[in-house]
Design an enzyme around this catalytic site. Structure first.
Site: not given
Length: 373
Positions: A94-95, A97-98, A148, A190, A267, A305, A307, A310, A336
């Site tokens: 990620d940059s 920005g968030f 951003d 955006q 993500d 499942c 995994c 499970c 899971h």
RNA sequence: GUGGAUGUAGCUCAACGGCAGAGCGCCGCACUGUGGAUGCGGUGGUUGAGGGUUCAAGUCCCUUCAUCCACC
């Protein structure tokens, strides 16, 4: 070999849904793909070996957090993020920005960049587009993001201001990006929930010819209808031969709606965060494993499942671990939940390839609705 | 047996004679480009029992029961 890097091959489409492969220096991604979030260079409670087991192919790490601690220079000196965290597959950063937006009140935005105070010690820092790219080059992820600016999704006036700045910053990120062979730089669309702003953003960025495109500023408080509509407005304007990444999404429902509108990469923090809070994603919706009704339940979290959790443990046992605040509860529920979303992407991919995506999507959404209130 | 201490929510404990509370637990909800294994909400009481004084008792008095401590 280098020539192959960052080529997106579309293998099949079904309606708006796409199945493809995206080559990176650390391996190929089969899309649609879901990336677990490892903010601090670790997917919380889950080892890289577990990530391989759940079928993870791409991991997200965060520029803001790693810059503050332990520092991008340190990570560069120790061989880059892949070596540092022991993950040999593709990484996306990620940059920052968030975080500047979500950690909000103690930051100040100007055309040059953003000054902000560290959430760790209050010290003053500045990110510019050039600085964000330099940090991401030090970290060494395969996919890096433009710096951003987000706006509250329903604030038109500010969304417009932030959007224009984001476009100017995108140009500066492109100019600062000198690692085209080893890192792909994605632009970020955006514009809040406003069709005209989103269309302008998609067109402007498409003209800049990025290796890939992200859609940002969604799943931040707007309704699901607004989010899905925005995707329908944006994706047709993005180049078909470049990957499309919907940032910060999400849920089983959102992944299906995203793929059906042409998204390739997702993500989200959700599966691992709710895991640490005792929730499991199942075919029929979210369950809270701490609830009293699971006290003597000897079934796995999700009978369908495959995994590790499970295959080996009961709901009763995982409930006990969670009620006792045992670390293994977070690990098993994270494994899971990640497997559930990653298997969903694998099944969607298979359905797209054999042309049955529409019925697969309807069936899977129907199962969720059967139980949701 | 004698002396003393303590009995209040599931647990640990508050409450000047003036609306019986907190923390934890328990029950549930939320979480979408992760600062915070977090946050929010809810349930929960014959104040050991019985009697008395008082306008009013968890609080004062009497009886009784239980537990703990010390001493025989």
């Amino acid at each position: 070999m280098t020539a192959e890097h960052f080529v997106f091959r579309l293998q099949a489409t079904d309606g708006g849904a796409r199945a493809g492969t995206y080559c990176t220096p650390h391996g190929a991604l089969s899309t649609p793909v879901f990336a677990p979030v490892g903010t601090l260079g670790t997917v919380k409670a889950v080892s890289p070996r577990d990530l391989i087991d759940v079928g993870a192919s791409l991991v997200l790490a965060n520029t803001y957090h790693l810059y503050l601690r332990p520092g991008d220079g340190l990570i560069r000196d120790l061989g880059g993020l892949h070596a540092f965290m022991g993950w040999e597959g593709p990484i996306l950063t990620d940059s920052g920005g968030f975080q500047v937006w979500s950690l909000g009140s103690n930051s100040q935005v100007s055309d040059d960049g953003v000054t902000f105070r560290s959430h760790l010690d209050g010290s003053l820092h500045q990110f510019t587009p050039e600085r964000s790219i330099a940090i991401q080059q030090n970290l060494g992820a395969d996919i890096i993001m433009c710096f951003d600016e987000l706006a509250d999704p329903d604030d038109y006036a500010y969304s417009q201001v932030a959007l224009e700045r984001t476009h100017r910053w995108a140009e500066r990120c492109l100019a600062a990006w000198k690692t085209g062979d080893s890192q792909a730089l994605f632009g970020i669309v955006q514009g809040g929930i406003f069709d005209d702003l989103r269309q302008a953003s998609a067109r402007t960025l498409a003209a800049m010819d990025f290796p890939g495109y992200a859609i940002g500023g969604l799943s931040v408080g707007e309704s699901k209808e607004e989010m899905y509509h925005t995707l329908e407005v944006v994706t047709p304007l993005l180049p078909a031969n470049k990957p499309r990444y919907l940032m910060g999404v999400g849920t089983i429902e959102d992944l299906i709606h995203g793929v059906s509108r042409g998204i390739d990469i997702f993500d989200c923090v959700l599966p691992t965060r709710i895991a640490r809070h005792g929730a499991a994603l199942t075919q029929s919706g979210q369950i809270n494993i701490r609830n009293a009704q699971y006290e003597r339940d000897d079934r796995p979290l999700d009978p369908q499942c495959d995994c590790y959790a499970c295959q080996h443990f009961t709901r009763a046992y995982i409930r006990h671990l969670s009620k006792s605040n045992e670390i293994l509860a977070s690990t098993l529920l994270s494994i899971h939940n990640l497997r559930t979303l990653i298997r969903l992407t694998e099944e969607m991919r298979a359905a797209i390839v054999d042309g049955s995506f529409q019925s697969y999507a309807a069936e899977t959404l129907g199962r969720l609705k059967a139980v949701s209130p």
